[in-house]
Scaffold this motif. Structure first.
Motif, mmCIF file in Angstrom:
data_model
loop_
_atom_site.group_PDB
_atom_site.id
_atom_site.type_symbol
_atom_site.label_atom_id
_atom_site.label_comp_id
_atom_site.label_asym_id
_atom_site.label_seq_id
_atom_site.Cartn_x
_atom_site.Cartn_y
_atom_site.Cartn_z
ATOM 1 N N SER A 56 0.869 -1.177 0.000
ATOM 2 C CA SER A 56 0.000 0.000 0.000
ATOM 3 C C SER A 56 0.902 1.221 0.000
ATOM 4 C CB SER A 56 -0.888 0.036 1.246
ATOM 5 O OG SER A 56 -1.833 -0.998 1.200
ATOM 6 N N ALA A 57 0.433 2.276 -0.656
ATOM 7 C CA ALA A 57 1.158 3.546 -0.687
ATOM 8 C C ALA A 57 0.198 4.639 -0.260
ATOM 9 C CB ALA A 57 1.697 3.826 -2.083
ATOM 10 N N VAL A 58 0.683 5.499 0.612
ATOM 11 C CA VAL A 58 -0.128 6.580 1.163
ATOM 12 C C VAL A 58 0.629 7.891 1.008
ATOM 13 C CG1 VAL A 58 -1.124 7.532 3.291
ATOM 14 C CG2 VAL A 58 -1.298 5.083 2.816
ATOM 15 N N VAL A 59 -0.066 8.906 0.518
ATOM 16 C CA VAL A 59 0.501 10.248 0.440
ATOM 17 C C VAL A 59 -0.266 11.122 1.421
ATOM 18 C CG1 VAL A 59 0.889 12.282 -1.011
ATOM 19 C CG2 VAL A 59 1.186 9.989 -1.971
ATOM 20 N N VAL A 60 0.507 11.814 2.280
ATOM 21 C CA VAL A 60 -0.078 12.800 3.186
ATOM 22 C C VAL A 60 0.511 14.159 2.846
ATOM 23 C CG1 VAL A 60 -0.489 11.151 5.062
ATOM 24 C CG2 VAL A 60 1.653 12.442 5.005
ATOM 25 N N ASP A 61 -0.251 15.210 3.129
ATOM 26 C CA ASP A 61 0.287 16.547 2.890
ATOM 27 C C ASP A 61 1.181 16.943 4.060
ATOM 28 O OD1 ASP A 61 -1.342 17.506 4.971
ATOM 29 O OD2 ASP A 61 -2.766 18.471 3.628
ATOM 30 N N ASN A 88 3.300 10.042 8.226
ATOM 31 C CA ASN A 88 3.096 11.109 9.221
ATOM 32 C C ASN A 88 4.363 11.396 10.006
ATOM 33 O OD1 ASN A 88 0.426 11.637 8.590
ATOM 34 N ND2 ASN A 88 -0.388 10.269 10.148
ATOM 35 N N ALA A 89 5.104 10.349 10.369
ATOM 36 C CA ALA A 89 6.356 10.549 11.104
ATOM 37 C C ALA A 89 7.357 11.324 10.257
ATOM 38 C CB ALA A 89 6.933 9.207 11.539
ATOM 39 N N VAL A 90 7.356 11.074 8.960
ATOM 40 C CA VAL A 90 8.268 11.785 8.062
ATOM 41 C C VAL A 90 7.895 13.267 7.965
ATOM 42 C CG1 VAL A 90 8.967 11.980 5.638
ATOM 43 C CG2 VAL A 90 9.057 9.778 6.793
#
Length: 166
Positions: A56-61, A88-90
């Motif tokens: 799975s790949a997730v993009v967060v702003d 989120n940690a990144v």
């Protein structure tokens, strides 16, 4: 000759001064388009597929708001949550998951106890012009190092679009 002191002129001057003061307290924040975020996630899934991994790949702003989620058909449902929390940690650290983990191993237990964060390998920052736009997290490969390679490959593949997006 002195300027006339009409109430309208005084109101206009006051409005201009207030507008100038407010303008200096505002700033614009660059954002990724939905299409670019989607393409980053797809590129990461494809990079892992080419290596035989279902992820799975997730993009967060930059604020940790979920922007895109892609789960390969054979990836576990838990990979979505893991990828999101890594991303989120990144956004908190501003560096890849592996760099964050290596540099701040001393606070790993505390970070991992914070809701929505997970200090693990498998996520990379998304930057344009040196500005953090968000993060791409991947989960499902046999090891976070492999997840992170897929994420990094995706960002590298689309870096021109990131740099030259409107």
């Amino acid at each position: 000759m002195p300027l006339p002191r009409s109430p309208l002129l005084i109101a206009c001057l006051a409005l201009c001064a207030a507008t100038s003061a407010l303008a200096s307290e505002r700033y614009s924040v660059p954002r990724m388009s939905m299409e670019l975020a989607r393409d980053l996630a797809q590129q990461a899934v494809d990079a892992c597929r080419s290596r035989g991994y279902n992820v799975s790949a997730v993009v967060v702003d930059r604020d940790g708001n979920l922007q895109v989620v892609l789960r390969d058909s054979r990836a576990s449902r838990f990979t979505v949550e893991l990828a999101r929390r890594k991303a989120n940690a990144v956004t908190l650290a501003g560096v890849s998951g592996s760099e964050f983990r290596r540099a701040r191993q001393d606070i790993r237990p505390e970070i991992n106890s914070v809701s929505e964060l997970l200090m693990l390998e498998g996520a990379v920052p998304i930057r344009a012009g040196g500005v953090l736009l968000g993060a791409l997290g991947v989960s499902g490969a046999p090891g976070g190092d492999k997840d992170e390679i897929c994420a990094a490959d995706a960002v590298t593949a689309l870096q021109d679009r990131l740099e030259f997006a409107d």
